[in-house]
Design a protein around this motif. Structure first.
Motif, short mmCIF file in Angstrom:
data_model
loop_
_atom_site.label_atom_id
_atom_site.label_comp_id
_atom_site.label_asym_id
_atom_site.label_seq_id
_atom_site.Cartn_x
_atom_site.Cartn_y
_atom_site.Cartn_z
N VAL A 1 -22.59 -32.83 -92.51
CA VAL A 1 -22.01 -33.36 -93.22
C VAL A 1 -23.25 -34.76 -93.22
O VAL A 1 -24.03 -35.05 -92.81
N ARG B 1 -21.90 -24.84 -86.29
CA ARG B 1 -22.94 -24.91 -87.93
C ARG B 1 -24.01 -24.41 -87.12
O ARG B 1 -24.58 -25.95 -87.18
N PHE C 1 -14.93 -28.66 -91.77
CA PHE C 1 -14.86 -28.65 -90.34
C PHE C 1 -15.09 -29.43 -90.47
O PHE C 1 -15.16 -29.14 -88.11
N ILE C 2 -14.80 -30.80 -89.76
CA ILE C 2 -14.74 -32.14 -89.31
C ILE C 2 -14.05 -31.67 -88.02
O ILE C 2 -12.50 -31.33 -88.64
N ARG C 3 -13.96 -32.53 -87.45
CA ARG C 3 -12.58 -32.50 -86.18
C ARG C 3 -11.97 -33.68 -85.71
O ARG C 3 -10.92 -33.77 -85.73
N GLU D 1 -11.42 -25.07 -88.59
CA GLU D 1 -10.99 -25.22 -89.90
C GLU D 1 -10.36 -23.76 -90.05
O GLU D 1 -9.05 -24.10 -90.39
N LYS E 1 -12.27 -34.72 -95.12
CA LYS E 1 -11.76 -33.60 -95.08
C LYS E 1 -12.05 -32.29 -95.65
O LYS E 1 -12.36 -30.93 -95.37
N SER F 1 -17.33 -36.95 -86.98
CA SER F 1 -17.16 -35.70 -85.83
C SER F 1 -17.12 -34.20 -85.86
O SER F 1 -15.86 -33.93 -86.76
N TYR F 2 -18.15 -33.51 -85.44
CA TYR F 2 -18.00 -31.66 -85.68
C TYR F 2 -18.91 -31.27 -84.82
O TYR F 2 -19.63 -31.61 -83.86
N ASP F 3 -18.34 -30.04 -84.42
CA ASP F 3 -19.08 -29.28 -84.11
C ASP F 3 -19.77 -28.44 -83.99
O ASP F 3 -20.01 -27.85 -85.39
N GLU F 4 -21.14 -29.00 -83.57
CA GLU F 4 -22.71 -27.93 -84.24
C GLU F 4 -22.78 -26.65 -83.31
O GLU F 4 -23.12 -25.96 -84.48
N TYR G 1 -15.73 -31.03 -96.13
CA TYR G 1 -15.86 -30.68 -94.82
C TYR G 1 -14.97 -30.08 -94.33
O TYR G 1 -14.37 -30.66 -93.16
#
Length: 120
Positions: A50, A41, A87-89, A120, A82, A35-38, A85
């Motif tokens: 991703v 991005r 920026f992944i949470r 990040e 990681k 998961s990441y915060d869009e 990427y």
């Protein structure tokens, strides 16, 4: 929040601590959620998301390297993702043995590693 999922990935490998596992190998199922915060991005292309094809390559490469512990494999896969990427949470990775070396056992045995990361 965006979650990229790869589920029901099947690999053959020689992971485990028992001699039979190292000799004959086993079949493994891998499930991954990343998961990441869009909001940080915008969706502009493959370099802004991703990429599940890239993640599949990371998983496939590591699953073909023998290891006694599934936990170690999961940790190394998440670390590599990681790195690629940053920026992944969050990452949740499960690995199951589909023919666990347990007498009279039907089903699958496995583990799940859940990692949360700050920005990040």
């Amino acid at each position: 929040m965006v979650t990229v999922q790869l589920h029901n990935l099947i690999f053959s490998g020689r992971h485990g601590v028992f001699k039979e596992e190292l000799t004959t190998g086993n079949t493994f199922e891998v499930n991954l959620d990343v998961s990441y915060d869009e909001s940080d991005r915008p969706f502009t292309g493959l370099d802004s998301i991703v990429n599940y094809v890239s993640i599949f390559g990371i998983i496939k490469e590591r699953m073909h390297q023998p290891s006694p512990l599934l936990e170690k494999i999961a940790e190394e896969i998440i670390i590599k993702i990681k790195e690629q990427y940053p920026f992944i949470r969050e990452a949740v990775l499960s690995i199951y043995k589909l023919q666990a070396p347990i007498g009279n056992f039907q089903g699958k045995a496995g583990m799940t590693l859940h990692k949360k990361f700050n920005g990040e």
